[in-house]
Design an enzyme around this catalytic site. Structure first.
Site, PDB file in Angstrom:
ATOM      1  CE1 TYR A 103      -3.644   2.644   1.174  1.00  0.00           C
ATOM      2  CE2 TYR A 103      -1.692   3.631   2.174  1.00  0.00           C
ATOM      3  CZ  TYR A 103      -2.998   3.734   1.746  1.00  0.00           C
ATOM      4  OH  TYR A 103      -3.662   4.922   1.893  1.00  0.00           O
ATOM      5  CD  GLU A 191      -6.000   4.698  -0.405  1.00  0.00           C
ATOM      6  OE1 GLU A 191      -5.947   5.068   0.770  1.00  0.00           O
ATOM      7  OE2 GLU A 191      -7.057   4.315  -0.947  1.00  0.00           O
TER       8      GLU A 191
END
Lengths: 381, 287
Positions: A103, A191
């Site tokens: 991530y 993101e």
């Protein structure tokens, strides 16, 4: 405003972040391009701005053209959490067997008043969940905006999540590129979840999130029209945004209009306290004139369920007589409970009482009256 | 006494030639604020009422100590950074809709130079009877011993009006600003009010979004001896929706009114159920 995944991926790709090879379609026929453009297996992803898209059935996989032909009409016709699916992003499915999922994200951190970079060795799941259950998997860094986010910052973070050597360098480089996107597009959030890191050291962004600050759209004119009409909003919310009013749809039957976000929130709370159900939040804003007020009323009146309207004005920059004129000009035709104080209060009250409206000085009394009016209507049915 | 501004504050108005700048400059002067100059790049040499307008700070003959900014959002970052560079303190940013990346840079620069930024998207600050740097309706305020810190404009006027009518004047009242990133938080101001000998009680007006109220509650426990009364707007607000102020949003599980009220109650801060309850609660605590 939230960008669709495919738009975010276009931008990420322009900044040198590898994304899967893909096509975007908005009808079944265009799906035929898959076998010319892509290699199977492919992922077919509904382009809607709701969270939990995968779990809700908005992401499917196809091993063959026949399978894709079957899935495409199912996806294009479906509704996901109230949003019709109008576009699909179809892309080559990443090989997850010989890879890890990471991530990478950048946000505006209210608490530290800085940009914050977050890296996690556990991608492909909700980052909040990882933060709660496995905080050791996460590395964070608050960025000094004057120094910026440099490779050495990124290297340190990727080392912290357990990467080494070439892989550490590769992930660091992608992280810096994502920061560049975040800054260039006035991101509230940028993101990649998951970022795929293959065993042979290649990276690819399998999902992409980019939320742009609405207040910065003047720097990004290519999005400015969408900012107001994004599918995140209901039709009335869009109309109010176009008119420059802060408006949120709620499920009740009492309309609320006030000036100042805090006062309108307090009005909602008081209404609830008297067992009233607010139909909306509407802030006409500081300095609203008669025309703004009339527009605000016309929006609330478009809600078929609204039985009474609670208007709560404390005039600072806003002038009470302007608000009163807006009300009288609209002649709403349903019970209006007005509470009004502050600048030009006397003129405002006079305009309203001359036209048969009662004006309250106290917001509790006015809210109570609005609740009673709505109740009287329901019981009169 | 008062905090941050008083009768020695010399104010420059940035963006003085715009509609808002012009209107509020007159109000500031009426109130007795010492406005020494205006700045609008490109309009140097003009006048707004009696106030001379300059292109930049270097040209102002009587040096200001503080700035109030009405400059439109796309140019506000430049204006604020200029004021900070020039050492003005506080810098009050009235402008709404400033991009959050710009606000963050402004706030960051100011904290490095140890300068107070109030806002953006704030009604400003007022030390009643001494100095006003804001857009609040002056007539509701009166001098006294209550310090007030708020995230909202209109709601503040509402509450101040009630306080004034109940005979509780204010030492200083400050709007933190409705944006997610603002220059001051509750704690910065609680510290100042605690130290200010003329402030006897504090009113804290919060709303949904972020965790500034929870942090304030934690801080109050160990550091604040003066009575604090709080009100939190947005108990009826849904999740994930921006309620007017860009910063008023319950997101990713944080920012609900319930959590804030709980945190404050745990810190023995009494939380009013309606704005109208505040004066009575405060009177009890001060008795």
């Amino acid at each position: 405003m939230k960008l669709h995944e495919y738009r975010a991926k276009e931008i990420f790709s322009q900044f040198g972040i590898p994304v899967p090879k893909s096509i975007v379609i908005d009808n079944e026929n265009e799906g035929e391009a898959i076998h010319k453009e892509l290699e199977f297996p492919v992922a077919l992803k509904a382009q809607v701005l709701v969270g939990g898209r995968g779990k809700a059935g908005g992401i499917r996989f196809a091993e063959s053209m026949n399978e894709a032909r079957r899935i495409i009409p199912e996806l294009l016709g479906m509704e996901l959490k109230g949003h019709a699916v109008r576009q699909l992003l179809i892309e080559e499915k990443a090989d997850l067997i010989h890879a890890r999922e990471l991530y990478v994200g950048f946000t505006v951190n209210r608490k530290s008043r800085s940009f914050t970079c977050i890296l996690s060795s556990r991608g492909g799941v909700d980052i909040e969940e990882v933060a709660r259950e496995n905080p050791g998997a996460i590395a964070r860094f608050d960025i000094d905006p004057e120094v910026g986010f440099q490779q050495y910052h990124a290297r340190k973070l990727s080392k912290q999540i357990g990467l080494a050597g070439k892989k550490m360098l590769k992930v660091a480089a992608i992280t810096v590129k994502l920061y560049d996107v975040f800054r260039a597009y006035d991101g509230e959030l940028a993101e990649i979840n998951p970022l795929i890191l293959t065993d042979d050291g290649n990276v690819i962004a399998v999902d992409a999130v980019l939320n742009i600050d609405n207040n910065a759209l003047f720097r990004h004119p290519e999005f400015s029209s969408e900012g107001k009409t994004s599918e995140e909003f209901t039709d009335l919310e869009k109309e109010a945004r176009e008119a420059g009013l802060a408006y949120v749809d709620l499920p009740g039957d009492i309309g609320i209009i006030g000036c100042g976000a805090g006062l309108v929130m307090a009005s909602l709370d008081i209404l609830k306290q008297f067992n009233g159900e607010p139909a909306n939040f509407l802030d006409v804003g500081g300095g609203a004139n008669a025309r703004n007020m009339a527009k605000a009323l016309s929006i609330v009146l478009k809600k078929p369920d609204v039985r009474s309207i609670f208007i709560n004005i404390f005039g600072g920059i806003t002038k009470c007589d302007e608000i009163a004129r807006g009300i009288v000009d609209t002649a709403p035709g349903i019970p209006i409970s007005v509470r009004m104080m502050g600048t030009n209060e006397e003129e405002g009250k006079k305009i309203l009482t001359d036209n048969g409206y009662h004006v309250y000085e106290n917001m509790e009394d006015s809210a109570k009256n609005a609740v009673e009016q709505a109740k009287a209507y329901r019981e009169g049915l | 006494m008062s905090i941050i501004i008083d009768d020695s504050t010399k104010v420059v108005v940035q963006g003085i030639t715009g509609g808002q700048g012009r209107f509020h400059t007159e109000r500031l002067i009426e109130y007795g604020t010492n406005v020494v100059a205006g700045v609008t790049p490109g309009k140097g040499g003009e006048k707004v009422g009696e106030i001379n307008v300059y292109d930049s700070f270097d040209e102002i003959p009587e040096k200001p100590t503080a700035s109030i900014i009405f400059v439109p959002a796309p140019f506000a970052r430049d204006a604020a950074l200029e004021a900070i560079e020039f050492g003005l303190d506080p810098v009050v940013v009235i402008t709404e809709h400033i991009p959050i990346h710009d606000s963050l840079e402004i706030v960051h620069r100011a904290s490095k130079k140890n300068i107070v930024v109030i806002g953006p998207n704030t009604p400003g600050i007022i030390s009643p009877g001494k100095c006003k740097m804001g857009v609040m309706p002056s007539h509701v305020f009166c001098p006294g011993t209550i310090g007030l810190i708020s995230r909202s404009g209109t709601l503040t006027y509402e509450i101040v009006d009630d306080l004034s009518k109940a005979g509780m004047g204010q030492s200083t009242a400050i709007g933190l600003g409705g944006d997610p990133i603002v220059g001051l938080n509750f704690i910065d101001l609680l510290v100042r009010f605690e130290r200010d000998p003329d402030t006897r009680g504090i009113v804290l007006i919060g709303e949904i979004g972020g965790s500034a109220e929870e942090e304030a509650a934690e801080f109050i426990k160990g550091h604040i001896t003066k009575p604090v009364i709080a009100y939190i707007a947005g108990r009826a607000a849904p999740k994930g929706k921006t309620m007017g102020h860009a910063g008023a949003i319950i997101s990713r599980g944080t920012g609900s009114a319930r959590a804030k009220i709980e945190a404050l109650s745990k810190a023995n801060v009494r939380v009013a159920a309606t704005p109208g309850e505040i004066p009575a609660l405060l009177a009890e605590e001060l008795a």
